[in-house]
Design an enzyme around this catalytic site. Structure first.
Site, PDB file in Angstrom:
ATOM      1  N   ASN A   9       0.872  -1.177   0.000  1.00  8.37           N
ATOM      2  CA  ASN A   9       0.000   0.000   0.000  1.00  8.37           C
ATOM      3  C   ASN A   9       0.907   1.226   0.000  1.00  8.37           C
ATOM      4  O   ASN A   9       1.471   1.581   1.025  1.00  8.37           O
ATOM      5  CB  ASN A   9      -0.894  -0.019   1.250  1.00  8.37           C
ATOM      6  N   LYS A  11       0.060   4.199  -0.305  1.00  7.35           N
ATOM      7  CA  LYS A  11      -0.620   5.380   0.247  1.00  7.35           C
ATOM      8  C   LYS A  11      -0.399   6.587  -0.687  1.00  7.35           C
ATOM      9  O   LYS A  11      -0.424   6.416  -1.898  1.00  7.35           O
ATOM     10  CB  LYS A  11      -0.147   5.643   1.679  1.00  7.35           C
ATOM     11  N   HIS A  95      -9.651   1.326   5.172  1.00  6.10           N
ATOM     12  CA  HIS A  95      -8.363   1.609   5.805  1.00  6.10           C
ATOM     13  C   HIS A  95      -8.544   2.651   6.907  1.00  6.10           C
ATOM     14  O   HIS A  95      -9.333   3.595   6.753  1.00  6.10           O
ATOM     15  CB  HIS A  95      -7.362   2.104   4.754  1.00  6.10           C
ATOM     16  N   GLU A  97      -6.840   5.076   7.741  1.00  8.33           N
ATOM     17  CA  GLU A  97      -6.561   6.465   7.326  1.00  8.33           C
ATOM     18  C   GLU A  97      -7.766   7.070   6.598  1.00  8.33           C
ATOM     19  O   GLU A  97      -7.995   8.279   6.677  1.00  8.33           O
ATOM     20  CB  GLU A  97      -5.279   6.510   6.478  1.00  8.33           C
ATOM     21  N   GLU A 167      -5.330  -4.465  10.814  1.00  3.86           N
ATOM     22  CA  GLU A 167      -4.325  -3.417  10.927  1.00  3.86           C
ATOM     23  C   GLU A 167      -4.569  -2.621  12.207  1.00  3.86           C
ATOM     24  O   GLU A 167      -5.350  -1.646  12.196  1.00  3.86           O
ATOM     25  CB  GLU A 167      -4.399  -2.463   9.738  1.00  3.86           C
ATOM     26  N   GLY A 173       2.586   2.724  10.795  1.00  2.00           N
ATOM     27  CA  GLY A 173       3.540   3.821  10.622  1.00  2.00           C
ATOM     28  C   GLY A 173       4.292   4.209  11.879  1.00  2.00           C
ATOM     29  O   GLY A 173       4.930   5.262  11.920  1.00  2.00           O
ATOM     30  N   SER A 213       3.520  -1.686  10.423  1.00  2.00           N
ATOM     31  CA  SER A 213       4.979  -1.717  10.625  1.00  2.00           C
ATOM     32  C   SER A 213       5.612  -3.064  10.265  1.00  2.00           C
ATOM     33  O   SER A 213       6.538  -3.521  10.924  1.00  2.00           O
ATOM     34  CB  SER A 213       5.317  -1.328  12.067  1.00  2.00           C
TER      35      SER A 213
HETATM   36  P1  13P Z   1       2.988   0.749   7.673  1.00  2.00           P
HETATM   37  O1  13P Z   1       3.531  -0.547   7.111  1.00  2.00           O
HETATM   38  O2  13P Z   1       3.698   1.960   7.172  1.00  2.00           O
HETATM   39  O3  13P Z   1       2.900   0.682   9.181  1.00  2.00           O
HETATM   40  O4  13P Z   1       1.486   0.886   7.150  1.00  2.00           O
HETATM   41  C1  13P Z   1       0.627  -0.186   7.271  1.00  2.00           C
HETATM   42  C2  13P Z   1      -0.593   0.097   6.510  1.00  2.00           C
HETATM   43  O5  13P Z   1      -1.363   0.982   6.847  1.00  2.00           O
HETATM   44  C3  13P Z   1      -0.833  -0.679   5.289  1.00  2.00           C
HETATM   45  O6  13P Z   1      -2.107  -0.461   4.785  1.00  2.00           O
END
Ligand code: 13P
Length: 251
Positions: A9, A11, A95, A97, A167, A173, A213
């Protein structure tokens, strides 16, 4: 036997040139993929470029969201129909976010899942508790609520097109991944819920990815858990050889 999926992903990262270079590097160190599926979710602006660059590989393409309509006066939205048109196989929905930045509710996620299914897209359906909810001992309650609301009205045929991604928000992150034991506990819980709703056969086939992560340093232990069927990788997916290293932990 569930074929694991490792998904990238990106993002809101990587410009067109970065995306082209990523695919070039990725193809260069492309591992033998018979033991897993690979999905890449670039931002909308580079879907077409990445699709072209990936031609001839088995890598599947995903969008990161869809709007609630298929077409019409919805400035700024991208529809499921458009993702299908550009060659996407998957879409990431729910997600954290999107839930945080765009106030997406469980019922909106459910609506989007239905729209995506209607257009023949497969879905990576994300859910997970935040830090406070975990500290307050509400992880199972939150995960159950998000799962059952998101899957409301989804048939046992349709669920075959859905991959779940656990997640935990506190792990995204932050560099603080869930421990393999913490993740396994929630994954097993999710599988039990799926079994209660859809029966054992569906539950034993559905893929449940872990995200938060993930990097090549921790992926082997996480992916070694019995109910972890792959990973949804954010930050560490932005560098092609690191993403390949995560895939390689499965081989
Ligand atoms: P990170 O791997 O940067 O923690 O993000 C995970 C994520 O949100 C994947 O969709």
């Amino acid at each position: 036997m569930r074929l694991p999926i490792i998904a990238a992903n990106w993002k809101m990262n990587l410009l067109l040139n970065d995306a082209r270079n990523w695919v070039k590097d990725f193809k260069h160190s492309l591992p033998e993929l018979s033991s897993c599926g690979v999905v890449v979710a670039p931002p909308f602006t580079s879907l077409s470029t990445v699709k072209n660059e990936l031609a001839g590989t088995e890598i599947q393409l995903a969008g990161q969201d869809i709007g609630l309509a298929l077409e019409g006066a919805h400035t700024g939205d991208i529809s499921a129909k458009m993702l299908k048109d550009v060659g996407c196989d998957y879409v990431i929905l729910g997600h954290s976010e999107r839930r945080r930045d765009h106030h997406e509710s469980d019922s909106m996620v459910n609506e989007k899942i239905k729209i995506a299914l209607s257009q023949g897209l497969k879905i990576i359906f994300c859910l997970g508790e935040n830090e406070k909810q975990r500290q307050d001992g509400e992880t199972q309650e939150i995960v159950k609520e998000q799962l059952l609301s998101g899957l409301s009205g989804i048939s046992s045929e349709e669920i075959n097109h859905i991959v779940i991604a656990y997640e935990p928000v506190w792990a995204i992150g932050t560099g603080n991944n869930a421990t393999p034991e913490q993740a396994q506990e929630v994954h097993a819980f999710i599988r039990t819920l799926v079994a209660q709703e859809y029966g054992d056969a569906v539950a034993s086939h559905i893929r449940i990815l872990y995200g938060g992560s993930v990097k090549s340093k921790n992926s082997k232990d996480l992916l070694g858990q019995p109910d972890i069927d792959g990973a949804l990788v954010g930050g560490a997916s932005l560098v092609a050889h690191e993403f390949c290293a995560i895939i390689n932990t499965l081989i």
